[in-house]
Design an enzyme around this catalytic site. Structure first.
Site, PDB file in Angstrom:
ATOM      1  N   ARG A  36       0.826  -1.219   0.000  1.00 42.67           N
ATOM      2  CA  ARG A  36       0.000   0.000   0.000  1.00 42.67           C
ATOM      3  C   ARG A  36       0.856   1.263   0.000  1.00 42.67           C
ATOM      4  O   ARG A  36       0.420   2.297  -0.491  1.00 42.67           O
ATOM      5  CB  ARG A  36      -0.939   0.001   1.198  1.00 42.67           C
ATOM      6  CG  ARG A  36      -2.055  -1.000   0.994  1.00 42.67           C
ATOM      7  CD  ARG A  36      -3.058  -0.954   2.092  1.00 42.67           C
ATOM      8  NE  ARG A  36      -4.217  -1.743   1.690  1.00 42.67           N
ATOM      9  CZ  ARG A  36      -5.196  -2.097   2.500  1.00 42.67           C
ATOM     10  NH1 ARG A  36      -5.171  -1.741   3.760  1.00 42.67           N
ATOM     11  NH2 ARG A  36      -6.206  -2.802   2.047  1.00 42.67           N
ATOM     12  N   GLY A 350      -9.915  -8.001  -1.321  1.00 44.00           N
ATOM     13  CA  GLY A 350      -8.749  -8.359  -0.528  1.00 44.00           C
ATOM     14  C   GLY A 350      -8.405  -9.835  -0.527  1.00 44.00           C
ATOM     15  O   GLY A 350      -7.233 -10.207  -0.692  1.00 44.00           O
ATOM     16  N   GLY A 373     -14.468  -3.015  -0.599  1.00 40.01           N
ATOM     17  CA  GLY A 373     -15.807  -2.424  -0.620  1.00 40.01           C
ATOM     18  C   GLY A 373     -15.920  -1.274  -1.610  1.00 40.01           C
ATOM     19  O   GLY A 373     -16.928  -1.145  -2.310  1.00 40.01           O
TER      20      GLY A 373
HETATM   21  P1  ADP Z   1     -12.917 -10.804  -1.522  1.00 36.37           P
HETATM   22  O1  ADP Z   1     -12.253 -10.252  -0.273  1.00 36.37           O
HETATM   23  O2  ADP Z   1     -11.938 -11.313  -2.531  1.00 36.37           O
HETATM   24  O3  ADP Z   1     -13.941  -9.843  -2.094  1.00 36.37           O
HETATM   25  P2  ADP Z   1     -14.911 -12.185   0.037  1.00 36.37           P
HETATM   26  O4  ADP Z   1     -14.489 -11.438   1.250  1.00 36.37           O
HETATM   27  O5  ADP Z   1     -16.222 -11.864  -0.563  1.00 36.37           O
HETATM   28  O6  ADP Z   1     -13.766 -12.097  -1.075  1.00 36.37           O
HETATM   29  O7  ADP Z   1     -14.945 -13.747   0.355  1.00 36.37           O
HETATM   30  C1  ADP Z   1     -13.812 -14.458   0.759  1.00 36.37           C
HETATM   31  C2  ADP Z   1     -14.176 -15.589   1.684  1.00 36.37           C
HETATM   32  O8  ADP Z   1     -15.113 -16.456   1.080  1.00 36.37           O
HETATM   33  C3  ADP Z   1     -12.973 -16.429   2.025  1.00 36.37           C
HETATM   34  O9  ADP Z   1     -12.706 -16.320   3.405  1.00 36.37           O
HETATM   35  C4  ADP Z   1     -13.386 -17.845   1.639  1.00 36.37           C
HETATM   36  O10 ADP Z   1     -12.987 -18.824   2.593  1.00 36.37           O
HETATM   37  C5  ADP Z   1     -14.895 -17.732   1.611  1.00 36.37           C
HETATM   38  N1  ADP Z   1     -15.504 -18.807   0.789  1.00 36.37           N
HETATM   39  C6  ADP Z   1     -15.258 -19.091  -0.490  1.00 36.37           C
HETATM   40  N2  ADP Z   1     -15.948 -20.166  -0.879  1.00 36.37           N
HETATM   41  C7  ADP Z   1     -16.663 -20.583   0.189  1.00 36.37           C
HETATM   42  C8  ADP Z   1     -17.569 -21.671   0.438  1.00 36.37           C
HETATM   43  N3  ADP Z   1     -17.877 -22.546  -0.519  1.00 36.37           N
HETATM   44  N4  ADP Z   1     -18.100 -21.790   1.681  1.00 36.37           N
HETATM   45  C9  ADP Z   1     -17.779 -20.904   2.632  1.00 36.37           C
HETATM   46  N5  ADP Z   1     -16.938 -19.863   2.472  1.00 36.37           N
HETATM   47  C10 ADP Z   1     -16.381 -19.706   1.259  1.00 36.37           C
HETATM   48 MG    MG Z   2     -12.908 -10.174   1.793  1.00 36.49          MG
END
Ligand code: ADP
Ligand code: MG
Length: 394
Positions: A36, A350, A373
């Site tokens: 960052r 993230g 977000g």
């Molecule tokens: P990002 O930060 O990339 O936007 P999110 O915060 O929306 O992603 O989601 C990430 C989380 O989703 C991770 O902690 C991952 O373990 C969880 N995840 C992914 N697939 C599943 C699943 N099938 N069941 C439960 N949790 C899941």
């Molecule tokens: Mg996330």
């Protein structure tokens, strides 16, 4: 871009307060990951080379309006000073007489870092008195903290009531790259959405259904869609309250020009633990006590076939519980396909970015957004308060 940036203004001899996102992970009083800090170096260097006097300000962690010893900005100042190869003066206050005095004594080309913005209650409350104090010793406000642009705080919006506000180079690039996916889709365009919750991403989904050619869904989100289709979820994570929304998205997709692609197979396990028993099943064959934790190999192949023919790829959210091997395989297979592709690719969020870094594939992505977000809200079409307050160009 419709907003003014530091490239459009004269900064020589001016005192600039630049909001940055130095909310970096710390480990035993040292910066563990300086990505960052590096992300805003182009803006810092441009301003210094043009003889500005630069005051940097950031939040770090969640001190909730009170000073916390372990969340002081000192490690950040040391790391920044190392990277820049010049001294960075760190102040122990955010606003007040001593801060004003230190700023007044600055010379052209000097850098100073204020204490953690969130040590002050007025920051998150967007208190106009605090915003005015922040603005008092400086001439121009530059926002280069895209990741907090969806929050209306004193240092992201309030301050713009008192001094001219423009975008930094990182902010400018984020706006340009994220807008590109919305305004200039190159076809075929694939959007991949994963992560745990439909509720986080429902509006982004609706937006991309209108824009993309393929919308692929994996991760925990997909389980909510399967529940909408009437499949038994077993012990899978899914959102009961969003089953109706998921059903309406399925209906909307049939009327849109976009193909909604759901997994054709899933990896299920009884326990999310390395080395626990797992197997691959069809989405309507998840038994009691088993939970879906990753897309299966058939799905990875199917997603890959769409990716291979795409000219633009937007991806947010991992496709499985990637933190626990081997449930990172679906995300890994799709990531390798995206990396291999010559399409313009944009990744936000993230957890997915962490997954790609773990796979050593982050460099293969055309643009990695620094927002979580903020990126989602931008794609939803919401006005981000930290961008709205910047001066319009032209
Ligand atoms: P990002 O930060 O990339 O936007 P999110 O915060 O929306 O992603 O989601 C990430 C989380 O989703 C991770 O902690 C991952 O373990 C969880 N995840 C992914 N697939 C599943 C699943 N099938 N069941 C439960 N949790 C899941
Ligand atoms: Mg996330």
């Amino acid at each position: 871009m419709s907003k003014k940036s530091i490239e459009d203004i004269d900064v020589s001899g001016k005192i600039i307060l630049m909001r940055v996102d130095f909310n970096v992970p710390l480990d035993k009083g040292l910066v563990r990951d300086d990505a960052r800090i590096r992300a805003v170096l182009p803006t810092i260097q441009s301003l210094l080379s043009r003889d500005a006097r630069l005051v940097l300000a950031s939040h770090l962690g969640r001190p909730k309006g009170e000073p916390k010893e372990e969340l002081k900005m000192n490690p950040v100042a040391s790391r920044l000073s190392e990277i820049l190869g010049k001294p960075v003066k760190k102040l122990d206050q955010v606003v007040g007489a001593s801060v004003n005095k230190a700023i007044k004594n600055m010379k052209n080309g000097e850098v100073l870092l204020l204490e953690n913005l969130r040590f002050e209650k007025g920051e998150e409350e967007n208190d106009p008195r605090f915003a005015k104090q922040l603005a008092e010793p400086v001439d121009i406000f530059v926002n280069d903290a895209f990741g907090t642009a969806h929050r209306a705080h004193a240092s992201t919006t309030g301050i713009s009531a008192y001094i001219p506000a423009v975008a930094g180079l990182l902010m400018k690039k984020e706006i340009e790259e994220l807008t590109r996916c919305l305004d200039n889709p190159v076809r075929p365009m694939s959007v991949i959405l994963g992560g745990a919750k439909v509720s986080d991403k429902i509006n982004v989904m609706r937006r991309f259904l209108q824009l993309a050619d393929y919308l692929m869904v994996g991760g925990g989100m997909a389980n909510t869609f399967f529940a909408a289709k009437g499949y038994a979820p077993g012990a899978s994570f899914y959102e009961k309250e969003l089953v109706d929304e998921a059903a309406s998205i399925i209906t909307e997709s049939e009327k849109s020009g976009c193909r909604l692609v759901l997994p054709v197979d899933l990896v299920v396990t009884r326990e999310i633990k390395a080395g626990s028993d797992s197997k691959v099943v069809e989405p309507d064959q998840v038994n009691d006590h088993w939970k879906a934790v990753d897309i299966g190999p058939g799905t990875a192949k199917l997603f890959s076939s769409y990716i291979a023919e795409s000219a633009m790829i937007v991806w947010n959210g991992p496709l499985g519980v990637f933190e626990t091997a081997p449930f990172d395989q679906g995300t890994g297979q799709v990531a390798r396909e995206v990396a291999k592709s010559r399409a313009y690719s944009v990744v936000g969020g993230g957890d997915l970015v962490a997954a790609l870094e773990g796979l050593d594939l982050a460099d293969e992505i055309s643009f990695i957004s620094t927002g979580g977000g903020a990126t989602l809200e931008f794609w939803e079409g919401k006005e981000l308060p930290g961008i709205s307050v910047l001066q319009d160009s032209g």
